[in-house]
Design an enzyme around this catalytic site. Sequence first.
Site, PDB file in Angstrom:
ATOM      1  CB  CYS A   1      -0.956  -0.048   1.192  1.00  0.00           C
ATOM      2  SG  CYS A   1      -2.339   1.091   1.043  1.00  0.00           S
TER       3      CYS A   1
ATOM      4  CG  HIS B   1      -3.336  -3.493   3.582  1.00  0.00           C
ATOM      5  ND1 HIS B   1      -2.346  -2.864   4.303  1.00  0.00           N
ATOM      6  CD2 HIS B   1      -3.981  -2.524   2.898  1.00  0.00           C
ATOM      7  CE1 HIS B   1      -2.387  -1.553   4.077  1.00  0.00           C
ATOM      8  NE2 HIS B   1      -3.377  -1.326   3.225  1.00  0.00           N
TER       9      HIS B   1
ATOM     10  CD  GLU C   1      -0.825  -5.506   6.130  1.00  0.00           C
ATOM     11  OE1 GLU C   1      -0.609  -6.027   5.010  1.00  0.00           O
ATOM     12  OE2 GLU C   1      -1.197  -4.318   6.256  1.00  0.00           O
TER      13      GLU C   1
END
Lengths: 234, 739
Positions: A86, A203, A205
């Site tokens: 990002c 994302h 994560e």
Amino acid sequence: MKFGVVVFPGTWSEHDTFYAVHDVLDQPARLIWHKETDISDCDAIVLPGGFSYGDYLRCGAIARFSPVMDSVKRFADSGGPVMGICNGFQVLCEAGLLPGALVRNEHLEFRCEWVNLRVERADTSFTNTASGGQLLRVPISHGEGNWQADDVTVRRVEDGGQVLLRYADASGNLSPDTNPNGSINSIAGIVNERGNVLGLMPHPEKACEELIGGTDGNVLFESMIRSTAATLAT
Amino acid sequence: MPAPTVSQATLDEIALSRAEYEAIVDRLGRAPGGLELGLFGALWSEHCGYKHTKPLLRRLPGESNRLLVAPGAENAGVIDIGDGLAIAMKIESHNHPSAVEPLQGAATGVGGIVRDIFAMGARPIALLDSLRFGKPQGDSHIQHLLHGVVGGISWYGNCIGIPNIGGETWFDDSYAGNPLVNAMCVGLIENARIVSATAKKPGDLLVLVGADTGRDGIHGASGLASRTFEEQAEMRSAVQVGNPFLEKVLIEACLEAIDIPGVNGMQDCGAAGLTSAAIEMAERSGMALQVDVSKVPRREEGMTPYEVMLSESQERMLLAVEKRAVDAVSELFEKWDLDATVIGEFHSGTDVVVFDGEEKVSSTPIEPLTSAPEYPFDAPKPGWLAELQSTDPGRFGTPDVSPSDALLKMLASPNIASKRPVFRQYDHHVQTNTVVEPGGDAAVLRLKGTVRGIAVSTDCNGRLCYLDPRAGAQAAVAEACRNLACVGAEPVALTDGLNFGDPETESVQYQLTESIEGMREAALKFGVPVVSGNASLYNESAGTAIYPTPIIGALGLFEDVTKHATISFKDAGDAILLLGRSETWDGVGNLAGSEFNAVFNDDASGQPGIDLALEVRVQELCRRAIRAGLVKSAHDCSEGGLAVAVAESAITGGIGATVESPLPERWNAALFGEGQSRIVISVEAANAEQLRSIAAELDVPVVQIGTVGGTNITFGDSTVSHEAAADAWENGFERATSA
């Protein structure tokens, strides 16, 4: 292998990224403050998401001048794996480590939602635990994720197999309806020519455990772990 | 003493009445100086002084064996949730700034409530926003306000890395001239490391950290927040401007600073800026305070002490720091490229003394400053209200459309339609704890390192509060808690955002008194404390008050967060059950204040009501059934009644549903009546019996009303396709707010 997770003022996914690689995937990891210059203890570098310097001026435009970025560039030049998530992707583009630029979403709004990512190549350091064409369900969270470049660059990136991830529907098809930001060719993630620097808007994560909606994001980190372990072994 | 002289214009500027001015002269034994008058104006404002609400707020229950910090002792009460974890939470309004400048008004509302929470040493882990606007269809000004407010929350909230996981967006003409923007923040405190907003001992230094001080927002508290306003353009300079990046680094720096030994206290600079923050800190500490405004870093030249003390520049915090810790604090803030400046010192005594360099500007006893007058009232029920309550909400008969078309129209109403166009603009995944996302009854977060979780919800149906402020407030508490029950969480704390009109009118006084009484009764029934709150009065335009809107934020707890439910139907053949009633359909009286009457008849009338004892049992049943693993989906009946609840479960589940009972003649009340204390659940057919036995134990009526499955949503002989229903519900909001 040890992950280094870079923290700029305004970064906010450093703890999420640290949690995914350290707590979920059980890898050594540490946070790297942006004023540090010695990152030689790390085997892989992640530039996480957030709003470095508030994204003032232009996303990533100020962060690229942070002292740590010289070290990150040298690390990348020597073939070390670098992932920009990002805002991290935006910083990598600003720093010239990846081609193109991330501009405002076509519809001008911020978007937070789950998307399907089609894995275009499964033979890279970031996707070697996936299969080609596999779909990964991962959230996005950005207002400026619309990847743009001039025609020559787009052709070079496409022809060179630098596109790793595209936004797709649940069957893997591309369409304007499933492109959340207007990005050229539904591009969600690209690598540099050498293949050791990945930038992606979604994302991974945030998709690290079933309880929070899925584990597909781990595929990218697990691939990094596998390829780095192989490199370290040689 | 000679009659004090002060011009009416000066009093108007700081929103003090002549009588209040005279009271100040009386308490001081002299006329206040210019700066002092500003201090009084700010601290005696409705916003800071709670002049009209303090006597009422004392009525709210504040007791719980989970309380670590009592409400009122600090900026918010703190709730123990086990495993060494605690929660601080609060809701705050930013209505008038948002009406004047929607983007900055809403953004700085988020910034303000976040500072309230991390000031207590809590890591902010969730934001919610409760929004009210006028009807948006075809009204470009309302749409401008809506898009500005949502854009401001998106811009500020996303930048600071706190997930925005819920809230409401609700439309009614009563808010046309005065939108409501209430932001709620939930913070997590680890290892019981609660930070107090006090200095510990004389000699502690007052350290200002964060942004430079400018002329923005002067008189925000006394002007914008404490009066009705008509001349919006003139008020623009009273709206603050936000810097979310600064807020983000301020959060990190402040949460690191509290680990430095000798950092004794922290307080946010909110409404009325340094005046309120510093003087409240001194008052809480029982100490005197000396402030030197010449030390305050400025962003513009030539500011007077008055302007420095009253500026509402954002992203500033105050720390109480022992001398030995000042160097460590400076070094830490330098790491984050932030200023930390010693601007004053606490000592024993009773006065706040303001210096401008060598020059003493004012010296004022703190006690009168922080004890604003209180205006208790006891207003009778207004005649217009009694008339409205005795009006039959069923008097319109059934409308001239089919029940299926009525359902589609209801699903497309912006009060019912999916709010995805709003919440997809807010990051709701950051911090990677979100187990149930916004869009259901309540959002759910896990707590890393434990098996626990929390659920959070905000609620208030202003129309019901308008028709009966007591029953409406009870319903607001009940629904906020019911939303928690529908995901499987136990309510443990409430916060309230009181939004009302002009408290100097009898109607509003009645609404305030009754609403607080209703909240009190409901909170006691649920056994949950009200840990914090905020009052925003004077919400009027053109002489008309908004609907009384006591927004309730509720916190729920899971011992095991994996045992939760969502609103979506799951599998064909599952039985659909209605908890809380033994009959399928609602009666005509339950159209009182209903969304159906608003949509089809532009009406709000009748007498709403709620049986709190039944409500508590219904919620207990739902929670117990979820924990027992019996429940596949749970969704409460609220706006739009049973038909909308069933349809939403079907739409979000991507599967149809059939409710078999034939529709009665008054099908509008049957489908869309809004009787309280009802939850629609689905269970595997084989488990229905086990559910009934728990229900019998708890004395809760239950009726099986239908079956999950198919591609249609059917009530009796009335059917809509799943596709048509989904289109209405998923796109209704955007259609209503963009055309």
